[in-house]
Design a protein around this motif. Structure first.
Motif, PDB file in Angstrom:
ATOM      1  N   PRO A  83       0.844  -1.340  -0.108  1.00 22.67           N
ATOM      2  CA  PRO A  83       0.126  -0.152   0.092  1.00 22.67           C
ATOM      3  C   PRO A  83       0.777   1.157  -0.043  1.00 22.67           C
ATOM      4  CG  PRO A  83      -0.815  -1.397   1.502  1.00 22.67           C
ATOM      5  CD  PRO A  83       0.578  -2.069   1.137  1.00 22.67           C
ATOM      6  N   HIS A  84       1.938   1.142   0.747  1.00 25.39           N
ATOM      7  CA  HIS A  84       2.840   2.420   0.662  1.00 25.39           C
ATOM      8  C   HIS A  84       3.502   2.672  -0.708  1.00 25.39           C
ATOM      9  CE1 HIS A  84       2.334   2.315   5.162  1.00 25.39           C
ATOM     10  NE2 HIS A  84       2.911   1.089   5.035  1.00 25.39           N
ATOM     11  N   SER A  85       3.963   1.670  -1.288  1.00 26.33           N
ATOM     12  CA  SER A  85       4.570   1.978  -2.644  1.00 26.33           C
ATOM     13  C   SER A  85       3.549   2.225  -3.763  1.00 26.33           C
ATOM     14  CB  SER A  85       5.428   0.825  -3.149  1.00 26.33           C
ATOM     15  OG  SER A  85       4.845  -0.346  -3.021  1.00 26.33           O
ATOM     16  N   LYS A  86       2.258   1.866  -3.596  1.00 17.94           N
ATOM     17  CA  LYS A  86       1.345   2.349  -4.491  1.00 17.94           C
ATOM     18  C   LYS A  86       1.302   3.776  -4.282  1.00 17.94           C
ATOM     19  CE  LYS A  86      -1.588  -1.873  -4.579  1.00 17.94           C
ATOM     20  NZ  LYS A  86      -3.108  -2.221  -4.060  1.00 17.94           N
ATOM     21  N   LEU A  87       1.358   4.356  -3.254  1.00 14.93           N
ATOM     22  CA  LEU A  87       1.125   5.933  -3.370  1.00 14.93           C
ATOM     23  C   LEU A  87       2.454   6.355  -4.018  1.00 14.93           C
ATOM     24  CD1 LEU A  87       0.324   6.341   0.604  1.00 14.93           C
ATOM     25  CD2 LEU A  87      -1.229   6.373  -1.424  1.00 14.93           C
ATOM     26  N   LEU A  88       3.559   5.766  -4.281  1.00 11.99           N
ATOM     27  CA  LEU A  88       4.602   6.449  -4.950  1.00 11.99           C
ATOM     28  C   LEU A  88       4.643   6.063  -6.388  1.00 11.99           C
ATOM     29  CD1 LEU A  88       7.364   6.093  -2.125  1.00 11.99           C
ATOM     30  CD2 LEU A  88       6.053   8.172  -2.790  1.00 11.99           C
ATOM     31  N   GLY A  89       3.853   5.151  -6.779  1.00  9.75           N
ATOM     32  CA  GLY A  89       3.902   4.734  -8.014  1.00  9.75           C
ATOM     33  C   GLY A  89       4.376   5.429  -9.189  1.00  9.75           C
ATOM     34  N   ASP A  90       3.519   6.248  -9.268  1.00  9.54           N
ATOM     35  CA  ASP A  90       3.791   7.216 -10.316  1.00  9.54           C
ATOM     36  C   ASP A  90       4.996   8.144 -10.315  1.00  9.54           C
ATOM     37  OD1 ASP A  90       1.381   6.369 -11.473  1.00  9.54           O
ATOM     38  OD2 ASP A  90      -0.005   8.334 -11.053  1.00  9.54           O
ATOM     39  N   GLU A  91       5.641   8.177  -8.951  1.00  8.92           N
ATOM     40  CA  GLU A  91       6.951   9.010  -8.899  1.00  8.92           C
ATOM     41  C   GLU A  91       8.142   8.332  -9.214  1.00  8.92           C
ATOM     42  OE1 GLU A  91       6.486  12.224  -8.220  1.00  8.92           O
ATOM     43  OE2 GLU A  91       4.469  11.751  -8.464  1.00  8.92           O
ATOM     44  N   MET A  92       7.851   6.966  -9.401  1.00  9.44           N
ATOM     45  CA  MET A  92       9.080   6.111  -9.671  1.00  9.44           C
ATOM     46  C   MET A  92       9.325   6.037 -11.099  1.00  9.44           C
ATOM     47  SD  MET A  92       8.238   3.253  -7.039  1.00  9.44           S
ATOM     48  CE  MET A  92       8.166   3.591  -5.263  1.00  9.44           C
ATOM     49  N   GLY A  93      10.482   6.301 -11.583  1.00  7.86           N
ATOM     50  CA  GLY A  93      10.740   6.034 -12.905  1.00  7.86           C
ATOM     51  C   GLY A  93      12.598   6.674 -13.234  1.00  7.86           C
ATOM     52  N   LEU A  94      12.725   6.291 -14.486  1.00  7.19           N
ATOM     53  CA  LEU A  94      13.929   6.756 -14.976  1.00  7.19           C
ATOM     54  C   LEU A  94      14.207   8.276 -15.023  1.00  7.19           C
ATOM     55  CD1 LEU A  94      16.561   5.966 -16.292  1.00  7.19           C
ATOM     56  CD2 LEU A  94      15.592   6.246 -18.454  1.00  7.19           C
ATOM     57  N   LYS A 117       7.980  -4.233 -23.573  1.00  7.76           N
ATOM     58  CA  LYS A 117       8.170  -3.802 -22.282  1.00  7.76           C
ATOM     59  C   LYS A 117       8.810  -2.458 -22.123  1.00  7.76           C
ATOM     60  CE  LYS A 117       9.840  -5.688 -17.956  1.00  7.76           C
ATOM     61  NZ  LYS A 117      10.095  -6.825 -17.185  1.00  7.76           N
ATOM     62  N   TRP A 118       8.235  -1.322 -21.526  1.00  5.82           N
ATOM     63  CA  TRP A 118       8.979  -0.185 -20.996  1.00  5.82           C
ATOM     64  C   TRP A 118       9.590  -0.152 -19.735  1.00  5.82           C
ATOM     65  CZ3 TRP A 118      11.838   3.252 -22.899  1.00  5.82           C
ATOM     66  CH2 TRP A 118      11.900   4.626 -21.937  1.00  5.82           C
ATOM     67  N   HIS A 119       8.694  -0.348 -18.762  1.00  4.99           N
ATOM     68  CA  HIS A 119       9.257  -0.634 -17.279  1.00  4.99           C
ATOM     69  C   HIS A 119       9.968   0.655 -16.692  1.00  4.99           C
ATOM     70  CE1 HIS A 119      10.412  -4.075 -14.276  1.00  4.99           C
ATOM     71  NE2 HIS A 119       8.910  -3.278 -14.012  1.00  4.99           N
ATOM     72  N   MET A 120       9.881   1.626 -17.328  1.00  7.02           N
ATOM     73  CA  MET A 120      10.954   2.843 -16.919  1.00  7.02           C
ATOM     74  C   MET A 120      10.029   3.834 -16.296  1.00  7.02           C
ATOM     75  SD  MET A 120      14.256   2.379 -17.186  1.00  7.02           S
ATOM     76  CE  MET A 120      13.618   0.786 -16.521  1.00  7.02           C
ATOM     77  N   GLY A 121       8.853   3.594 -15.836  1.00  3.62           N
ATOM     78  CA  GLY A 121       8.092   4.641 -15.119  1.00  3.62           C
ATOM     79  C   GLY A 121       6.615   4.521 -15.756  1.00  3.62           C
ATOM     80  N   PHE A 136       5.704   4.021 -29.923  1.00  2.00           N
ATOM     81  CA  PHE A 136       5.768   3.186 -29.135  1.00  2.00           C
ATOM     82  C   PHE A 136       4.391   2.379 -28.971  1.00  2.00           C
ATOM     83  CE2 PHE A 136       3.782   2.308 -24.482  1.00  2.00           C
ATOM     84  CZ  PHE A 136       4.835   1.246 -23.908  1.00  2.00           C
ATOM     85  N   TYR A 137       4.667   1.052 -28.981  1.00  2.00           N
ATOM     86  CA  TYR A 137       3.620  -0.017 -28.965  1.00  2.00           C
ATOM     87  C   TYR A 137       3.982  -1.112 -27.869  1.00  2.00           C
ATOM     88  CZ  TYR A 137       0.342  -3.489 -30.092  1.00  2.00           C
ATOM     89  OH  TYR A 137      -0.689  -4.450 -29.975  1.00  2.00           O
ATOM     90  N   GLY A 138       3.221  -1.149 -26.717  1.00  2.00           N
ATOM     91  CA  GLY A 138       3.490  -2.111 -25.679  1.00  2.00           C
ATOM     92  C   GLY A 138       2.771  -1.491 -24.448  1.00  2.00           C
ATOM     93  N   MET A 139       3.373  -1.830 -23.411  1.00  2.00           N
ATOM     94  CA  MET A 139       2.808  -1.313 -22.048  1.00  2.00           C
ATOM     95  C   MET A 139       4.126  -0.888 -21.138  1.00  2.00           C
ATOM     96  SD  MET A 139       4.019  -4.752 -21.445  1.00  2.00           S
ATOM     97  CE  MET A 139       4.765  -5.783 -20.209  1.00  2.00           C
ATOM     98  N   ARG A 140       3.491   0.268 -20.425  1.00  7.73           N
ATOM     99  CA  ARG A 140       4.643   1.022 -19.533  1.00  7.73           C
ATOM    100  C   ARG A 140       4.915   0.279 -18.433  1.00  7.73           C
ATOM    101  NH1 ARG A 140       1.548   7.153 -18.819  1.00  7.73           N
ATOM    102  NH2 ARG A 140       0.512   6.971 -21.082  1.00  7.73           N
ATOM    103  N   GLY A 141       4.224  -0.793 -17.936  1.00 11.13           N
ATOM    104  CA  GLY A 141       4.696  -1.583 -16.824  1.00 11.13           C
ATOM    105  C   GLY A 141       5.668  -2.851 -17.166  1.00 11.13           C
ATOM    106  N   GLY A 142       5.661  -3.924 -16.120  1.00 12.86           N
ATOM    107  CA  GLY A 142       6.838  -4.651 -16.450  1.00 12.86           C
ATOM    108  C   GLY A 142       6.403  -6.205 -16.667  1.00 12.86           C
ATOM    109  N   ALA A 143       4.945  -6.560 -16.550  1.00 14.45           N
ATOM    110  CA  ALA A 143       4.437  -7.985 -17.063  1.00 14.45           C
ATOM    111  C   ALA A 143       3.281  -8.016 -17.104  1.00 14.45           C
ATOM    112  CB  ALA A 143       5.075  -8.915 -15.806  1.00 14.45           C
ATOM    113  N   ARG A 144       2.514  -8.668 -18.058  1.00  9.79           N
ATOM    114  CA  ARG A 144       1.239  -9.028 -18.289  1.00  9.79           C
ATOM    115  C   ARG A 144       0.815 -10.209 -19.137  1.00  9.79           C
ATOM    116  NH1 ARG A 144      -2.105  -5.985 -22.102  1.00  9.79           N
ATOM    117  NH2 ARG A 144      -2.860  -8.310 -22.624  1.00  9.79           N
ATOM    118  N   SER A 145      -0.355 -10.552 -19.264  1.00  9.81           N
ATOM    119  CA  SER A 145      -0.619 -11.518 -19.721  1.00  9.81           C
ATOM    120  C   SER A 145      -0.395 -11.785 -21.599  1.00  9.81           C
ATOM    121  CB  SER A 145      -2.306 -11.830 -19.987  1.00  9.81           C
ATOM    122  OG  SER A 145      -2.692 -12.692 -20.996  1.00  9.81           O
ATOM    123  N   PHE A 146      -0.148 -12.804 -21.890  1.00  2.15           N
ATOM    124  CA  PHE A 146       0.250 -12.867 -23.402  1.00  2.15           C
ATOM    125  C   PHE A 146      -0.938 -12.853 -24.203  1.00  2.15           C
ATOM    126  CE2 PHE A 146       4.125 -14.147 -21.378  1.00  2.15           C
ATOM    127  CZ  PHE A 146       5.309 -13.725 -22.261  1.00  2.15           C
TER     128      PHE A 146
END
Length: 447
Positions: A83-94, A117-121, A136-146
């Motif tokens: 729950p704590h890191s969810k609050l910071l999720g948008d602040e985390m990135g390259l 996969k982007w995974h840089m914020g 860009f074609y993909g997702m901003r996050g780190g893992a998802r369904s194929f």
């Protein structure tokens, strides 16, 4: 300049095992297209990443700098593990003040794109289109369904499939195939400028989902290991489709194609194998940080060759810049080096006498063939990688003077670093609680 500049394609796998490729000696996994790529270029036998997990490793790759220098040491963004890191999720990135590989190649006139996969914020300011990429074609996050999600309301938005900026539409079919198709379309359309395609596959990261067309393959394997082999087969086929597109368009001779991976295979979660190395993703043993590496440039590099000195993914940015006609030495703060003079035999010696890894209190340093591993909960270990690449024989007691020297060099490097930007996590993510001795010994044979 454009007529002489090579096109550049970076094929990037996710969580693949070091030993799970034909060109790496696998007898079970089948990778004919990547094996062919290896024969067309240079196989890098001691190729490293700068971090043992996905996010930090990719931050180093894209910046050409040790990610610890700008505080991207700790966490895989977005931070959604508590729950704590969810609050910071948008602040985390390259960090946005850093120029990326895409920025530098745009400056040289390249058309640039990211697929997968982007995974840089996940915040808009970290979006690929604002970090040096034209498409860009993909997702901003780190893992998802194929496979496509039926109800996006139940899926975190960073894992939605996005085309360019906020154009969300789920794909049809198997994601590995779709990423390859999108990359091929970009290559087909890029006939007015040199191009850079960063093809960031999600395979063979979890979830373990194979292409249904491969359901009958690898009957000799079972369970997760069989699924991993099927996913690798699809990944290889996708890479082959991109390589064949270059050939069909007459671009192969003057295109740099690199294949590598973001970190060692997790083994316990995706059935990968890092044989003959010890360790897994999340450890600083060789199996966590040494990855497969191929670089092919038929017009400039001798095919079917091997380069055995240590290199690191930090080297890709200066190599691409140099190949594109730029001057990497004019880029302030790079830790990578231009690999080309070494691969072409124009420069003797090692590209790197010293390499570093750090996450929290754990650290590793390689100087020459000596490697020191520092732990928070037990004495350091020392290995001679020239004689013991599987890190089975700890020589710390026999060589205390080398241990002291490497500790001093490690501490001196750490004084140059920024404090970590993101420090919430670890026990919940699981990596720091793993004792590396749990994964000390490699399998007795490839399994």
């Amino acid at each position: 300049m454009a007529a002489d500049q090579p096109n550049i394609v970076l094929l990037f796998a996710d969580d693949a095992g070091y030993g799970d490729f034909g060109f790496q000696g696998s007898q079970h996994f089948k990778t004919p297209h990547l094996d062919r790529l290896a024969k067309s270029g240079v196989r890098l036998t001691q190729f490293y990443v700068s971090g043992e997990t996905c996010g930090p490793s990719r931050a180093g790759l894209l910046s050409g700098r040790y990610q610890q220098r700008f505080g991207y040491e700790e966490i895989n963004v977005p931070g959604i593990m508590s729950p704590h890191s969810k609050l910071l999720g948008d602040e985390m990135g390259l960090p946005t003040h850093l120029k990326t590989m895409g920025n530098h190649l745009q400056d040289l006139g390249y058309r640039t794109a990211v697929f997968g996969k982007w995974h840089m914020g996940v915040a808009d300011r970290y979006h690929p289109l604002r970090r040096g990429f034209d498409e860009f074609y993909g997702m901003r996050g780190g893992a998802r369904s194929f496979f496509a999600y039926e109800n996006l309301d139940q899926v975190a938005h960073e894992n939605w499939i996005e085309r360019d900026f906020e154009n969300y539409q789920e794909h049809e079919g198997y994601l590995t195939n779709v990423i390859a198709d999108e990359a091929c379309d970009f290559i087909q359309r890029s006939d007015d400028a040199p191009f850079f395609a960063y093809v960031s596959f999600t395979a063979v990261h979890t979830p373990m989902q194979a292409d249904p067309n491969d359901k009958d393959t690898f009957p000799q394997l079972e369970g997760t290991r069989r699924t991993a082999a099927q996913m690798m087969l699809a990944l290889d086929r996708a890479c082959g489709k991109i390589i064949d597109k270059l050939s069909d368009l007459g671009l192969s001779e003057n295109t740099i194609v690199v294949f590598t991976n973001d970190n060692g295979g997790p083994m316990d979660t995706n059935g990968s194998s890092n044989y003959p190395l010890s360790g897994i993703k999340g450890t600083q043993l060789e199996g966590g940080i040494r990855v497969p590496g191929i670089i092919s440039w038929p017009s400039k590099l001798k095919g079917n060759s091997v380069y055995e000195s240590p290199l690191i993914t930090l080297d890709l940015l200066p190599t691409f810049v140099a190949a594109g006609g730029g001057d990497p030495e004019a880029i302030e703060g790079l830790d990578g080096v231009n690999m080309l003079p070494f691969l072409q035999g124009k420069t003797d010696g090692r590209p790197h006498e010293t390499l570093h890894w750090k996450m929290e209190t754990r650290g590793a340093i390689r100087e020459g063939d000596w490697k020191l591993l520092r732990y928070p909960d037990r004495p350091a270990e020392l290995f001679d990688l020239a004689k013991d690449p599987a890190e089975q024989n700890d020589l710390a007691r026999q060589h205390p003077e080398i241990v002291k020297r490497l500790f001093r060099d490690m501490f001196a490097w750490e004084l140059e670093l920024e404090r970590p930007l993101f420090m919430l996590r670890r026990a919940e993510e699981g990596w720091s609680s793993r004792r590396t001795d749990q994964f000390r010994s490699p399998p007795a044979k490839e399994y």
